[in-house]
Motif scaffolding. Sequence first.
Motif, PDB file in Angstrom:
ATOM      1  N   ALA A 132       0.844  -1.196   0.000  1.00 18.16           N
ATOM      2  CA  ALA A 132       0.000   0.000   0.000  1.00 18.16           C
ATOM      3  C   ALA A 132       0.878   1.245   0.000  1.00 18.16           C
ATOM      4  O   ALA A 132       1.952   1.260   0.597  1.00 18.16           O
ATOM      5  N   VAL A 133       0.392   2.302  -0.669  1.00 15.17           N
ATOM      6  CA  VAL A 133       1.126   3.562  -0.729  1.00 15.17           C
ATOM      7  C   VAL A 133       0.164   4.712  -0.459  1.00 15.17           C
ATOM      8  O   VAL A 133      -0.875   4.835  -1.111  1.00 15.17           O
ATOM      9  N   MET A 134       0.525   5.541   0.514  1.00 17.26           N
ATOM     10  CA  MET A 134      -0.248   6.746   0.840  1.00 17.26           C
ATOM     11  C   MET A 134       0.660   7.936   0.535  1.00 17.26           C
ATOM     12  O   MET A 134       1.531   8.300   1.337  1.00 17.26           O
ATOM     13  N   ALA A 135       0.499   8.515  -0.638  1.00 19.16           N
ATOM     14  CA  ALA A 135       1.378   9.609  -1.066  1.00 19.16           C
ATOM     15  C   ALA A 135       0.706  10.390  -2.181  1.00 19.16           C
ATOM     16  O   ALA A 135      -0.123   9.847  -2.917  1.00 19.16           O
ATOM     17  N   PRO A 136       1.064  11.669  -2.319  1.00 14.97           N
ATOM     18  CA  PRO A 136       0.576  12.433  -3.469  1.00 14.97           C
ATOM     19  C   PRO A 136       1.334  12.019  -4.723  1.00 14.97           C
ATOM     20  O   PRO A 136       2.117  11.063  -4.702  1.00 14.97           O
ATOM     21  N   ASN A 137       1.111  12.762  -5.795  1.00 16.09           N
ATOM     22  CA  ASN A 137       1.741  12.430  -7.073  1.00 16.09           C
ATOM     23  C   ASN A 137       3.195  12.903  -7.064  1.00 16.09           C
ATOM     24  O   ASN A 137       3.556  13.916  -7.660  1.00 16.09           O
ATOM     25  N   ASP A 141       3.731   8.932   2.960  1.00 20.65           N
ATOM     26  CA  ASP A 141       4.310  10.274   3.075  1.00 20.65           C
ATOM     27  C   ASP A 141       3.999  10.807   4.467  1.00 20.65           C
ATOM     28  O   ASP A 141       2.850  10.724   4.941  1.00 20.65           O
ATOM     29  N   SER A 142       4.996  11.367   5.123  1.00 25.89           N
ATOM     30  CA  SER A 142       4.806  11.860   6.489  1.00 25.89           C
ATOM     31  C   SER A 142       3.799  13.001   6.559  1.00 25.89           C
ATOM     32  O   SER A 142       3.323  13.348   7.647  1.00 25.89           O
ATOM     33  N   GLU A 143       3.458  13.584   5.416  1.00 31.30           N
ATOM     34  CA  GLU A 143       2.418  14.611   5.366  1.00 31.30           C
ATOM     35  C   GLU A 143       1.103  14.088   5.949  1.00 31.30           C
ATOM     36  O   GLU A 143       0.310  14.855   6.490  1.00 31.30           O
ATOM     37  N   TYR A 144       0.891  12.782   5.836  1.00 36.31           N
ATOM     38  CA  TYR A 144      -0.373  12.184   6.278  1.00 36.31           C
ATOM     39  C   TYR A 144      -0.212  11.436   7.597  1.00 36.31           C
ATOM     40  O   TYR A 144      -0.953  10.493   7.880  1.00 36.31           O
ATOM     41  N   HIS A 145       0.751  11.859   8.410  1.00 36.69           N
ATOM     42  CA  HIS A 145       1.060  11.097   9.615  1.00 36.69           C
ATOM     43  C   HIS A 145      -0.118  11.016  10.587  1.00 36.69           C
ATOM     44  O   HIS A 145      -0.301   9.993  11.247  1.00 36.69           O
ATOM     45  N   GLU A 146      -0.931  12.070  10.689  1.00 38.41           N
ATOM     46  CA  GLU A 146      -2.051  12.035  11.629  1.00 38.41           C
ATOM     47  C   GLU A 146      -3.059  10.960  11.232  1.00 38.41           C
ATOM     48  O   GLU A 146      -3.495  10.152  12.062  1.00 38.41           O
ATOM     49  N   VAL A 192       8.048   8.405   3.804  1.00 43.35           N
ATOM     50  CA  VAL A 192       8.554   9.315   2.778  1.00 43.35           C
ATOM     51  C   VAL A 192       8.634  10.712   3.387  1.00 43.35           C
ATOM     52  O   VAL A 192       7.627  11.238   3.871  1.00 43.35           O
ATOM     53  N   GLN A 193       9.823  11.279   3.379  1.00 41.16           N
ATOM     54  CA  GLN A 193      10.015  12.658   3.849  1.00 41.16           C
ATOM     55  C   GLN A 193      10.249  13.537   2.619  1.00 41.16           C
ATOM     56  O   GLN A 193      11.376  13.673   2.154  1.00 41.16           O
ATOM     57  N   PRO A 202       4.814  19.445   3.354  1.00 44.79           N
ATOM     58  CA  PRO A 202       4.803  20.028   4.697  1.00 44.79           C
ATOM     59  C   PRO A 202       5.505  19.163   5.732  1.00 44.79           C
ATOM     60  O   PRO A 202       5.858  19.641   6.806  1.00 44.79           O
ATOM     61  N   GLY A 203       5.729  17.887   5.424  1.00 44.20           N
ATOM     62  CA  GLY A 203       6.406  17.000   6.364  1.00 44.20           C
ATOM     63  C   GLY A 203       5.507  16.603   7.514  1.00 44.20           C
ATOM     64  O   GLY A 203       4.358  17.012   7.615  1.00 44.20           O
ATOM     65  N   GLY A 204       6.050  15.794   8.403  1.00 43.05           N
ATOM     66  CA  GLY A 204       5.288  15.319   9.542  1.00 43.05           C
ATOM     67  C   GLY A 204       6.089  14.289  10.316  1.00 43.05           C
ATOM     68  O   GLY A 204       7.233  13.988   9.978  1.00 43.05           O
ATOM     69  N   ARG A 205       5.466  13.745  11.340  1.00 51.69           N
ATOM     70  CA  ARG A 205       6.149  12.796  12.221  1.00 51.69           C
ATOM     71  C   ARG A 205       6.320  11.450  11.533  1.00 51.69           C
ATOM     72  O   ARG A 205       5.356  10.884  11.018  1.00 51.69           O
ATOM     73  N   PRO A 206       7.531  10.894  11.514  1.00 58.98           N
ATOM     74  CA  PRO A 206       7.727   9.555  10.927  1.00 58.98           C
ATOM     75  C   PRO A 206       7.060   8.493  11.786  1.00 58.98           C
ATOM     76  O   PRO A 206       6.997   8.603  13.003  1.00 58.98           O
ATOM     77  N   LEU A 207       6.580   7.447  11.135  1.00 59.83           N
ATOM     78  CA  LEU A 207       5.849   6.383  11.823  1.00 59.83           C
ATOM     79  C   LEU A 207       6.493   5.014  11.643  1.00 59.83           C
ATOM     80  O   LEU A 207       6.146   4.076  12.351  1.00 59.83           O
ATOM     81  N   GLY A 208       7.412   4.904  10.693  1.00 60.02           N
ATOM     82  CA  GLY A 208       7.991   3.611  10.373  1.00 60.02           C
ATOM     83  C   GLY A 208       9.395   3.420  10.894  1.00 60.02           C
ATOM     84  O   GLY A 208       9.941   4.267  11.611  1.00 60.02           O
ATOM     85  N   ALA A 209       9.982   2.312  10.473  1.00 56.39           N
ATOM     86  CA  ALA A 209      11.322   1.961  10.929  1.00 56.39           C
ATOM     87  C   ALA A 209      12.401   2.532  10.032  1.00 56.39           C
ATOM     88  O   ALA A 209      13.575   2.570  10.405  1.00 56.39           O
TER      89      ALA A 209
END
Length: 200
Positions: free
Chosen positions: A72-77, A122-127, A146-147, A152-159
Motif C-alpha cells: 500500500a502507498v499513501m502519497a501524493p503524485n 508520506d509523512s504529510e499524512y502522519h495524523e 517518505v520525507q 509540509p512533512g510530519g512525524r515519521p511512523l515507520g522503521a
Amino acid sequence: MNPFEQNLDRQPANNVPLSPLSFLPRTAALFPESTAVVHGNSSYSWSEAYARCRRLASALAKLGVSKGDVVAVMAPNTPPMWEAHHGVPMLGAVLNALNVRLDAQAIAFILQHGDAKVLITDSEYHETIAKSLERLGRDDLKVIDVQDPQGPGGRPLGAMEYEDFLASGDPDFHWSLPDDEWNAIALNYTSGTTGTTLAQ
C-alpha cells in the motif's frame, strides 16, 4: 477441431503477455540521459529512474514481498508514488494506491481487507496514518516513511525513511515481466459508495 487452431498452444514464440512495465527498460536503454521525472529541484533521467524502481523492487524483496503480496502507498503524485507503480509490479506484487482524502477508519479498513504487507506513506499524512495503524493493531505491517522536501512533512511512523530504504536495494536487480496478463497488478477501492468499515 479447426485445423488452423491446431498446434498453436501459447509459447514464447507466439505469445508475450502485455505489461505497462515493458516500456521502462526500453526507454531507459534508448533515452538514458533524457529527463524522466521532475519534482521541485530534483530530477531523474530515465536510466536513474529505472535504477530507482529496481532498487525499490529489490528492497521490497528483501522485506519478503513476493508475487501476490499487497504493498500500500499513501502519497501524493510524487516520485515515490511513480516508482511504486513500477517497482511493486516488478516483483509480481500488487499495488494498493490509497486515496489521500480518506479518513483513518477507511484507510484502516483498506489495509486490513487488502492484507497489506508493506505501507509506504508520506509523512504529510502522519495524523491519518497514525490513527489508522492504531485501529488496525497489526505489528507485522512494515511501514516506510517518505520525507518529501517539497511537502509540509510530519512525524515519521515507520522503521526506515524511503530514501534509505531505496539505498538498501540493488539498482541492477533482476526482475521479470508477468507470465500471464491475468496476474494481478493493482488493488483499488471505491470510497463513499460501497464497502464497510472497521467496527468502532
